[in-house]
Write a protein that holds these residues in place. Structure first.
Motif: not given
Length: 235
Positions: A15, A18, A21, A23, A26, A48, A51-52
Motif C-alpha cells: 500500500q 502504491a 507511485n 507500483w 511491488v 498484487c 494493483l497491476y
C-alpha cells in the motif's frame, strides 16, 4: 504467528509503494521476502493482481499467478477459488488469453462441474466481446485507411493540376521573353539584378559591377548585330 506478521507488513508495504507511485517495484519487493511465487500468501497475491490490473499492466502477473494457481499446496487453501476467479477476470481475460484460461479451468480439480461451467461460460462471453471489439477496430482502421487514400488522391490530383498550370505559365513566360527585343531583355535583366542584389548605382562599390555589366552588354551587342545594321549605342 510470524507468517501472519510478515504478511501484514508486506500488505502495508504494498500500500505504501502504491501511494508513492512506485507500483513497478511491488512484485520484485515482495519476492525478496517470499523468494518464489508459490509461497505468496493469498492476501498478498490478491493485492498484487488488483494493483497491476488497476494500472493496466496485468501481464506482470501472468507467470506469478499461473505458478501460484498450479501449485498443489495452494489448491488446498480456502481462498483458491476466489483467487482463480480474480486471476481469470483481471489477468487472463483482459489480455485475450482465452485458451490458457480454459486449460486452467478444465485442469483444476478443486472446482466442481457447475463452477467449471460457470467459468467456461464467462470465458466464452469474454471471447465474443473480444472478437466484436477486434472486428469494430478492424472496420474503423479500414475506414480510416480509405479516407486517408481518398485524401491523398485528391491532394495528388490537385498537385498535378498545379504543376500542369505552372508548366504552362513557365512556357508562356519563356515564349514571351523570346519575343522581346534583345535590348529590352538586357535592360530587364539589369534592373532585376539591381533589385535582387539591392545594388545602389550611386555607391562607389557598385562601379566595378556596373562596368563589367556594360562590357558584357557591348560584347553581346557586337555578337548579335552586324556592323552594317548595328544601331548606335549611347553610353
Amino acid at each position: 504467528s510470524s507468517a501472519e506478521v510478515k504478511c501484514s507488513l508486506c500488505v502495508v508495504g504494498i500500500q505504501a509503494l502504491a501511494e508513492m507511485n512506485r507500483w513497478r517495484e511491488v512484485l520484485s519487493w515482495v519476492l525478496q521476502y517470499y523468494h518464489v511465487p508459490e509461497h505468496l500468501p493469498p492476501k498478498v497475491l490478491e493485492l498484487c493482481i488488483l494493483l497491476y490490473s488497476k494500472v493496466r499492466e496485468p501481464q506482470v502477473m501472468l507467470e506469478v499467478g499461473s505458478s501460484w494457481l498450479r501449485d498443489q499446496t495452494n489448491k488446498r487453501l480456502p481462498e483458491y477459488g476466489s483467487l482463480l476467479e480474480l486471476y481469470l477476470m483481471h489477468v487472463l481475460l483482459p489480455l485475450g488469453r482465452f485458451e490458457e484460461a480454459e486449460e486452467l479451468v478444465r485442469g483444476c480439480d478443486v472446482l466442481d462441474s457447475e463452477q467449471q461451467l460457470a467459468f467456461l461460460g464467462t470465458i466464452c462471453e469474454s471471447r465474443c466481446q473480444w472478437t466484436k471489439r477486434e472486428e469494430m477496430y478492424s472496420a474503423a482502421e479500414e475506414q480510416q485507411d480509405a479516407a486517408t487514400e481518398s485524401v491523398l488522391g485528391a491532394l495528388s490530383q490537385k498537385l498535378l493540376t498545379m504543376l500542369t498550370l505552372l508548366r504552362r505559365a513557365l512556357r508562356s513566360i519563356s515564349s514571351h521573353f523570346c519575343l522581346l527585343p534583345y535590348k529590352k531583355m538586357l535592360l530587364a535583366t539589369f534592373l532585376l539584378y539591381l533589385v535582387v542584389v539591392r545594388l545602389d548605382p550611386a555607391s562607389p562599390t557598385a562601379l566595378p559591377f556596373i562596368y563589367k555589366l556594360v562590357q558584357l552588354f557591348r560584347q553581346a551587342w557586337t555578337a548579335v548585330f552586324s556592323p552594317i545594321h548595328r544601331p548606335p549605342i549611347q553610353d
